[in-house]
Write a protein that holds these residues in place. Structure first.
Motif, short mmCIF file in Angstrom:
data_model
loop_
_atom_site.label_atom_id
_atom_site.label_comp_id
_atom_site.label_asym_id
_atom_site.label_seq_id
_atom_site.Cartn_x
_atom_site.Cartn_y
_atom_site.Cartn_z
N PRO A 137 0.82 -1.13 0.04
CA PRO A 137 -0.04 0.06 -0.02
C PRO A 137 0.89 1.20 0.06
CG PRO A 137 0.13 -0.98 2.19
CD PRO A 137 0.96 -1.96 1.36
N ASN A 138 0.13 2.36 -0.23
CA ASN A 138 0.85 3.71 -0.10
C ASN A 138 1.09 4.06 1.26
OD1 ASN A 138 1.09 4.13 -3.03
ND2 ASN A 138 -1.16 4.87 -3.03
N ALA A 139 2.29 4.73 1.12
CA ALA A 139 2.73 5.22 2.84
C ALA A 139 1.91 6.46 3.02
CB ALA A 139 3.99 5.29 2.76
N VAL A 140 1.60 6.79 4.04
CA VAL A 140 1.01 7.96 4.43
C VAL A 140 2.15 8.98 4.71
CG1 VAL A 140 0.89 7.66 6.99
CG2 VAL A 140 -0.59 9.28 6.28
N PRO A 141 2.08 10.15 4.03
CA PRO A 141 3.19 11.18 4.16
C PRO A 141 2.94 11.78 5.51
CG PRO A 141 1.63 12.18 2.75
CD PRO A 141 1.03 10.63 2.95
N ALA A 142 4.05 12.50 5.95
CA ALA A 142 3.76 13.56 6.95
C ALA A 142 3.08 14.54 6.74
CB ALA A 142 5.26 13.94 7.44
N GLU A 191 -4.77 9.18 5.46
CA GLU A 191 -4.29 10.31 5.84
C GLU A 191 -5.42 11.04 6.69
OE1 GLU A 191 -2.02 11.71 1.63
OE2 GLU A 191 -4.27 11.87 1.76
N ALA A 192 -6.65 10.71 6.44
CA ALA A 192 -7.78 11.41 7.38
C ALA A 192 -7.69 10.56 8.85
CB ALA A 192 -9.08 11.09 6.76
N MET A 193 -7.33 9.03 8.60
CA MET A 193 -7.12 8.57 9.82
C MET A 193 -6.17 9.01 10.78
SD MET A 193 -7.86 4.50 8.64
CE MET A 193 -9.50 3.68 9.03
N SER A 194 -4.90 9.18 9.93
CA SER A 194 -3.73 9.55 10.72
C SER A 194 -4.03 10.90 11.54
CB SER A 194 -2.55 9.70 9.90
OG SER A 194 -2.67 11.11 9.19
N ALA A 204 -3.75 3.74 11.32
CA ALA A 204 -2.96 4.50 10.24
C ALA A 204 -1.38 4.30 10.47
CB ALA A 204 -3.36 6.11 10.30
N LYS A 205 -1.00 3.83 11.57
CA LYS A 205 0.37 3.48 11.82
C LYS A 205 0.78 2.33 10.88
CE LYS A 205 0.26 5.27 16.66
NZ LYS A 205 0.51 5.04 18.02
N ARG A 206 0.01 1.49 10.53
CA ARG A 206 0.31 0.55 9.54
C ARG A 206 1.04 1.03 8.36
NH1 ARG A 206 -4.66 -2.20 11.08
NH2 ARG A 206 -5.42 -1.71 8.82
N ALA A 240 7.53 1.93 7.78
CA ALA A 240 6.81 0.52 7.66
C ALA A 240 6.74 0.15 6.40
CB ALA A 240 5.44 0.21 8.40
N ILE A 241 6.07 1.02 5.52
CA ILE A 241 5.84 0.67 4.05
C ILE A 241 7.40 0.82 3.21
CG2 ILE A 241 4.80 1.61 1.79
CD1 ILE A 241 2.83 0.41 4.02
N GLY A 242 8.11 1.78 3.71
CA GLY A 242 9.53 1.69 3.17
C GLY A 242 10.19 0.22 3.28
N GLU A 243 10.03 -0.12 4.35
CA GLU A 243 10.74 -1.48 4.60
C GLU A 243 10.31 -2.49 3.61
OE1 GLU A 243 10.05 -2.23 8.66
OE2 GLU A 243 11.57 -0.89 9.52
N ARG A 244 9.05 -2.48 3.20
CA ARG A 244 8.39 -3.48 2.25
C ARG A 244 9.00 -3.16 0.94
NH1 ARG A 244 1.94 -3.75 3.92
NH2 ARG A 244 1.97 -5.29 2.27
#
Length: 372
Positions: free
Chosen positions: A182-187, A290-293, A353-355, A360-364
């Protein structure tokens, strides 16, 4: 490492998430984002530090266009939605770039680009295709070409488990590795949302896909029960005049606001307490995460694909049947009248959202690239 984008300087979820990926990968080595076109001086999203951005066709300044720039592309599939914006000039310049890539990894970011790279990339180049939209959303001609060419990719990264299964079936015994990432949520800036905010937020391109023409009549039902609530829709696109007419026709001009595009999505989300996704279809629904975060309670159509893989219904958000305007309005209205439930869903959403954290996504992505 190179990432091929249509318009790195533009606005959109694919651009934002690809720049987030580039930022992560730049921590391990040199990363270049290759943009097919450039039409603005400054990027809508800031470029990550350490990432080089180059352009094949710089269209700023209104300079006279030559013949090659006026002839249609022969490399990009005509059923890809970027086709009309590309040309024989971009074809030639991209082929030259591809032929100069004698090693490393190229990540392509839409089906037309995936097909093109599968056919024309030099054999020494590792090609990873990305799909940012679900498999059923592609036009038939493009789908046929996908079936013929994706087997030549080294890997294909898709956003949902449902798409991973579909592409694995399509490719059968091909060597292409199909991975769900999945896409990573940006800061995002702006702090966390408060459940006391009487604002519903929506965001996305103003196009039929995003279903804002369904959301506005659904919100008319909300306003009847909760007249002190607002709906703020962030984004730009060709459907804006139609949406303005809908707002006027339903006498919602003091309750529904088309806010325009924003580069500060975090701040926009933090002003709400409920987020609504009204899309007819999605590739994933990154804006949900993004909204969840930000701690918003999310209400979403259970559209194909993505929302049901992100949201646990009744735990960290609410899913309603796709295209059901009455059910969408009822779900939002119920949350508008229940502060404690908004707070409970928002708190659970932060954990979900922490998933999708960038690391975490970068490691994948690191694991996929290391395996090729």
């Amino acid at each position: 490492m190179r990432i091929l984008l249509m318009h790195a300087y533009g606005m959109g979820g694919t651009i934002r998430t690809c720049l987030t990926l580039a930022e992560h990968l730049a921590g391990h080595g040199q990363v270049e984002v290759v943009s097919f076109v450039r039409t603005r001086d400054e990027p809508f999203f800031p470029f990550p530090e350490g990432v080089e951005v180059t352009t094949l066709d710089d269209r700023r300044g209104g300079a006279r266009r030559g013949l090659l720039a006026r002839l249609p592309s022969v490399l990009v599939h005509p059923d890809d939605h970027t086709y009309a914006k590309l040309s024989l000039l971009t074809d030639i310049r991209l082929l030259r770039r591809l032929r100069s890539m004698r090693s490393g990894v190229l990540v392509t970011t839409r089906p037309g680009f995936n097909v093109l790279a599968a056919r024309h990339a030099p054999p020494e180049l590792t090609v990873v295709g990305q799909e940012h939209m679900n498999i059923a959303s592609h036009l038939p001609g493009l789908t046929r070409d996908i079936g013929r060419t994706y087997a030549k990719l080294d890997a294909l990264a898709v956003l949902t488990e449902a798409d991973r299964a579909d592409y694995a079936r399509m490719l059968g015994a091909a060597r292409t590795r199909v991975e769900q990432i999945p896409n990573a949520v940006p800061a995002l800036g702006g702090g966390l949302a408060s459940p006391d905010n009487k604002v519903v937020v929506a965001a996305g391109r103003l196009t039929p896909q995003k279903g804002f023409d369904l959301l506005i009549p659904a919100f008319a039902d909300v306003v009847r029960e909760h007249p002190d609530w607002q709906l703020r829709i962030h984004g730009a696109g060709p459907q804006r005049p139609e949406l303005r007419r809908l707002i006027a026709d339903r006498d919602l001009y003091s309750s529904v606001f088309l806010m325009g595009p924003t580069a500060q999505l975090g701040e926009a989300l933090a002003h709400g307490s409920i987020f609504v996704l009204s899309s007819r279809f999605e590739g994933f629904g990154m804006v949900i995460v993004e909204a969840m975060s930000k701690g918003l309670a999310v209400v979403s159509f259970d559209c194909p694909r993505g929302p049901s893989e992100i949201i646990s219904d009744g735990v960290d958000g609410v899913l309603v049947p796709e295209l059901d305007i009455a059910a969408l309005g009822a779900a939002v209205s119920e949350l508008a009248g229940d502060r404690e439930r908004r707070a409970r869903l928002g708190a659970a959403a932060i954990e979900t959202a922490k998933r999708y954290d960038r690391e975490a996504i970068g490691e994948r992505w690191d694991a996929l690239l290391a395996s090729l």
